[in-house]
Design an enzyme around this catalytic site. Structure first.
Site, short mmCIF file in Angstrom:
data_model
loop_
_atom_site.label_atom_id
_atom_site.label_comp_id
_atom_site.label_asym_id
_atom_site.label_seq_id
_atom_site.Cartn_x
_atom_site.Cartn_y
_atom_site.Cartn_z
CB CYS A 45 -27.32 -55.62 -8.30
SG CYS A 45 -25.89 -56.48 -7.66
C1 BEZ Z 1 -25.12 -59.26 -10.59
O1 BEZ Z 1 -25.72 -58.49 -9.88
O2 BEZ Z 1 -25.66 -59.80 -11.56
C2 BEZ Z 1 -23.69 -59.60 -10.32
C3 BEZ Z 1 -22.88 -58.70 -9.66
C4 BEZ Z 1 -21.55 -59.03 -9.43
C5 BEZ Z 1 -21.07 -60.25 -9.85
C6 BEZ Z 1 -21.90 -61.16 -10.49
C7 BEZ Z 1 -23.23 -60.84 -10.73
#
Ligand code: BEZ
Length: 211
Positions: A45
């Site tokens: 994210c």
């Molecule tokens: C991420 O943004 O890296 C992420 C968010 C939730 C679950 C897995 C990865």
């Protein structure tokens, strides 16, 4: 709730990093991209929000407003914005909705309980000036989206909204387009003064209009 292409994009009010807003009023007569991400302070994210911030001028050039969402609160988004800037060099330059009550996520079907019953998946909705949903995408949490591809799709959507054309596989701005199948050959000659090439009776290509 399932949102399908052609549906009215539901209106909502929400608290965001740029203050409270009402979606339709904020969007006005622009195009909009509403996209969700699962959680603040997570790696994928962080890279995605930096990527969108870097492309903001490209969205603006296309008259598109962008707005993000996660189920974390706005004060968490604001703290996370510092990390996004540290890591990607990009200031968070668009509103991020804090959807703790899952109001907007519920309205747009951004929580897929069999993937994760708490967090939003990576949804994208492209909304046209008349508030119709023109594109939906759903990615899992583990795969970051390609926002250059989103711009490419928006180019196609905006072109096909204006002319009776479709765009072929892997089309990019400036390349030849397809004459819409509903247009007769006679009408195509009038609509496309540069003419067209019929590779098959149903596959007629013409230079991109207005270039
Ligand atoms: C991420 O943004 O890296 C992420 C968010 C939730 C679950 C897995 C990865």
């Amino acid at each position: 709730m399932t949102i399908r292409l052609g549906d009215d994009a539901p209106d909502f009010t929400a608290d965001t990093t740029q203050g409270p807003l009402s979606f339709h009023q904020w969007k006005g007569a622009s195009w909009a991209v509403l996209f969700s991400h699962p959680k603040d302070f997570t790696p994928v994210c962080t890279t995605e929000l930096g990527a969108v911030a870097a492309l903001k001028p490209e969205f603006e050039r296309r008259n598109v407003k962008v707005i993000g969402l996660s189920v974390d609160p706005v004060d968490s988004h604001r703290r996370w914005a510092g990390d996004i800037e540290d890591v990607t060099g990009q200031r968070l330059n668009f509103p991020l909705i804090g959807d703790e009550e899952r109001t907007v996520s519920g309205l747009y079907g951004m929580i897929h309980p069999n993937a994760n019953d708490t967090f939003t998946v990576r949804s994208v909705f492209v909304v046209s000036p008349d508030n119709k949903v023109k594109l939906t995408l759903t990615y899992p949490a583990s795969t970051g989206r390609n926002f250059e591809e989103l711009l490419r799709v928006i180019d196609s959507l905006q072109l096909t909204a204006q002319y009776s054309v479709a765009t072929p596989a892997d089309w990019k701005q400036g390349e030849d387009v397809i004459v819409a199948p509903a247009v007769s050959d006679d009408d195509a000659r009038k609509k496309f003064p540069q003419g067209f090439v019929a590779k098959k009776p149903y596959l007629r290509v013409t230079p991109q209009p207005s270039r």
